[in-house]
Design a protein around this motif. Sequence first.
Motif, PDB file in Angstrom:
ATOM      1  N   ASP A  29       0.821  -1.207   0.000  1.00 53.57           N
ATOM      2  CA  ASP A  29       0.000   0.000   0.000  1.00 53.57           C
ATOM      3  C   ASP A  29       0.856   1.258   0.000  1.00 53.57           C
ATOM      4  O   ASP A  29       0.571   2.214  -0.727  1.00 53.57           O
ATOM      5  CB  ASP A  29      -0.941   0.012   1.199  1.00 53.57           C
ATOM      6  N   TYR A  30       1.912   1.281   0.807  1.00 46.26           N
ATOM      7  CA  TYR A  30       2.791   2.446   0.840  1.00 46.26           C
ATOM      8  C   TYR A  30       3.491   2.640  -0.499  1.00 46.26           C
ATOM      9  O   TYR A  30       3.638   3.760  -0.989  1.00 46.26           O
ATOM     10  CB  TYR A  30       3.835   2.300   1.942  1.00 46.26           C
ATOM     11  N   PHE A  31       3.911   1.543  -1.125  1.00 46.65           N
ATOM     12  CA  PHE A  31       4.577   1.650  -2.424  1.00 46.65           C
ATOM     13  C   PHE A  31       3.595   2.083  -3.509  1.00 46.65           C
ATOM     14  O   PHE A  31       3.953   2.819  -4.420  1.00 46.65           O
ATOM     15  CB  PHE A  31       5.238   0.320  -2.787  1.00 46.65           C
ATOM     16  N   PRO A  36      -4.774  10.105  -8.038  1.00 50.76           N
ATOM     17  CA  PRO A  36      -6.068   9.571  -7.613  1.00 50.76           C
ATOM     18  C   PRO A  36      -6.351   8.169  -8.143  1.00 50.76           C
ATOM     19  O   PRO A  36      -7.165   7.451  -7.601  1.00 50.76           O
ATOM     20  CB  PRO A  36      -7.088  10.556  -8.169  1.00 50.76           C
ATOM     21  N   SER A  37      -5.671   7.777  -9.211  1.00 47.02           N
ATOM     22  CA  SER A  37      -5.927   6.470  -9.810  1.00 47.02           C
ATOM     23  C   SER A  37      -4.861   5.471  -9.371  1.00 47.02           C
ATOM     24  O   SER A  37      -3.679   5.762  -9.383  1.00 47.02           O
ATOM     25  CB  SER A  37      -5.897   6.595 -11.330  1.00 47.02           C
ATOM     26  N   TYR A  38      -5.317   4.293  -9.006  1.00 48.80           N
ATOM     27  CA  TYR A  38      -4.410   3.208  -8.633  1.00 48.80           C
ATOM     28  C   TYR A  38      -4.570   2.030  -9.596  1.00 48.80           C
ATOM     29  O   TYR A  38      -4.356   0.885  -9.230  1.00 48.80           O
ATOM     30  CB  TYR A  38      -4.692   2.744  -7.205  1.00 48.80           C
ATOM     31  N   LYS A  39      -4.954   2.304 -10.855  1.00 48.44           N
ATOM     32  CA  LYS A  39      -5.207   1.232 -11.819  1.00 48.44           C
ATOM     33  C   LYS A  39      -3.946   0.460 -12.167  1.00 48.44           C
ATOM     34  O   LYS A  39      -3.999  -0.740 -12.398  1.00 48.44           O
ATOM     35  CB  LYS A  39      -5.807   1.814 -13.094  1.00 48.44           C
ATOM     36  N   LYS A  40      -2.805   1.123 -12.243  1.00 51.82           N
ATOM     37  CA  LYS A  40      -1.565   0.474 -12.665  1.00 51.82           C
ATOM     38  C   LYS A  40      -0.704   0.014 -11.494  1.00 51.82           C
ATOM     39  O   LYS A  40       0.419  -0.413 -11.690  1.00 51.82           O
ATOM     40  CB  LYS A  40      -0.743   1.430 -13.530  1.00 51.82           C
ATOM     41  N   GLU A  41      -1.234   0.088 -10.299  1.00 44.34           N
ATOM     42  CA  GLU A  41      -0.463  -0.274  -9.109  1.00 44.34           C
ATOM     43  C   GLU A  41      -0.817  -1.678  -8.651  1.00 44.34           C
ATOM     44  O   GLU A  41      -1.928  -2.149  -8.845  1.00 44.34           O
ATOM     45  CB  GLU A  41      -0.742   0.711  -7.970  1.00 44.34           C
ATOM     46  N   TYR A  42       0.160  -2.324  -8.031  1.00 46.14           N
ATOM     47  CA  TYR A  42      -0.077  -3.648  -7.458  1.00 46.14           C
ATOM     48  C   TYR A  42      -0.675  -3.475  -6.069  1.00 46.14           C
ATOM     49  O   TYR A  42      -0.042  -2.922  -5.178  1.00 46.14           O
ATOM     50  CB  TYR A  42       1.222  -4.438  -7.369  1.00 46.14           C
ATOM     51  N   LYS A  82      -8.064  -5.312  -5.148  1.00 46.76           N
ATOM     52  CA  LYS A  82      -8.277  -4.473  -6.326  1.00 46.76           C
ATOM     53  C   LYS A  82      -9.588  -3.697  -6.283  1.00 46.76           C
ATOM     54  O   LYS A  82      -9.795  -2.795  -7.067  1.00 46.76           O
ATOM     55  CB  LYS A  82      -8.250  -5.331  -7.601  1.00 46.76           C
ATOM     56  N   THR A  83     -10.490  -4.037  -5.398  1.00 48.38           N
ATOM     57  CA  THR A  83     -11.793  -3.377  -5.386  1.00 48.38           C
ATOM     58  C   THR A  83     -11.688  -1.939  -4.895  1.00 48.38           C
ATOM     59  O   THR A  83     -12.398  -1.077  -5.382  1.00 48.38           O
ATOM     60  CB  THR A  83     -12.784  -4.150  -4.502  1.00 48.38           C
ATOM     61  N   THR A  84     -10.822  -1.707  -3.942  1.00 55.39           N
ATOM     62  CA  THR A  84     -10.654  -0.357  -3.413  1.00 55.39           C
ATOM     63  C   THR A  84      -9.187   0.030  -3.518  1.00 55.39           C
ATOM     64  O   THR A  84      -8.349  -0.765  -3.910  1.00 55.39           O
ATOM     65  CB  THR A  84     -11.093  -0.283  -1.939  1.00 55.39           C
ATOM     66  N   GLY A  85      -8.888   1.243  -3.140  1.00 57.01           N
ATOM     67  CA  GLY A  85      -7.506   1.696  -3.127  1.00 57.01           C
ATOM     68  C   GLY A  85      -6.764   1.164  -1.916  1.00 57.01           C
ATOM     69  O   GLY A  85      -7.259   0.300  -1.198  1.00 57.01           O
ATOM     70  N   PRO A  86      -5.589   1.676  -1.683  1.00 52.08           N
ATOM     71  CA  PRO A  86      -4.820   1.238  -0.513  1.00 52.08           C
ATOM     72  C   PRO A  86      -5.552   1.570   0.783  1.00 52.08           C
ATOM     73  O   PRO A  86      -6.250   2.577   0.894  1.00 52.08           O
ATOM     74  CB  PRO A  86      -3.531   2.034  -0.616  1.00 52.08           C
ATOM     75  N   HIS A  87      -5.390   0.707   1.755  1.00 48.96           N
ATOM     76  CA  HIS A  87      -6.086   0.879   3.028  1.00 48.96           C
ATOM     77  C   HIS A  87      -5.244   1.627   4.055  1.00 48.96           C
ATOM     78  O   HIS A  87      -5.733   1.952   5.121  1.00 48.96           O
ATOM     79  CB  HIS A  87      -6.469  -0.481   3.608  1.00 48.96           C
ATOM     80  N   ARG A  88      -3.990   1.862   3.781  1.00 51.95           N
ATOM     81  CA  ARG A  88      -3.096   2.514   4.739  1.00 51.95           C
ATOM     82  C   ARG A  88      -3.031   4.009   4.458  1.00 51.95           C
ATOM     83  O   ARG A  88      -3.431   4.481   3.403  1.00 51.95           O
ATOM     84  CB  ARG A  88      -1.687   1.931   4.656  1.00 51.95           C
ATOM     85  N   ALA A  89      -2.501   4.744   5.408  1.00 49.03           N
ATOM     86  CA  ALA A  89      -2.385   6.192   5.281  1.00 49.03           C
ATOM     87  C   ALA A  89      -1.367   6.554   4.204  1.00 49.03           C
ATOM     88  O   ALA A  89      -0.476   5.780   3.861  1.00 49.03           O
ATOM     89  CB  ALA A  89      -1.965   6.794   6.617  1.00 49.03           C
TER      90      ALA A  89
END
Length: 86
Positions: free
Chosen positions: A34-36, A48-54, A58-65
């Motif tokens: 999530d941090y990466f 704002p987009s996390y489409k190309k991130e691991y 995949k349903t939501t974005g990262p859960h961490r701050a």
Amino acid sequence: MKIIAFAIFLSAFFILRPVSMQDGGLLYPDDDFDYFAHATSLSFGQFPSYKKEYLTSKTTGPHRAIGSGILAAPFVFVFSLLDRVN
């Protein structure tokens, strides 16, 4: 005096049991991903987009701050440039 300090340290180690902190849920899995994801989306201009991130979910974005991602973004950007040059 050294024996007393060593005895206090040894007894505190067994009383507090720092190894047991990981047993009760204080070890957070997948937070590095999530941090990466935050850092790479910031450094490559796609925040704002996390489409190309691991991500692990995949349903939501990262859960961490995002704070650690903001601090790591300049390093990710510079070292990704160095990686592309290499």
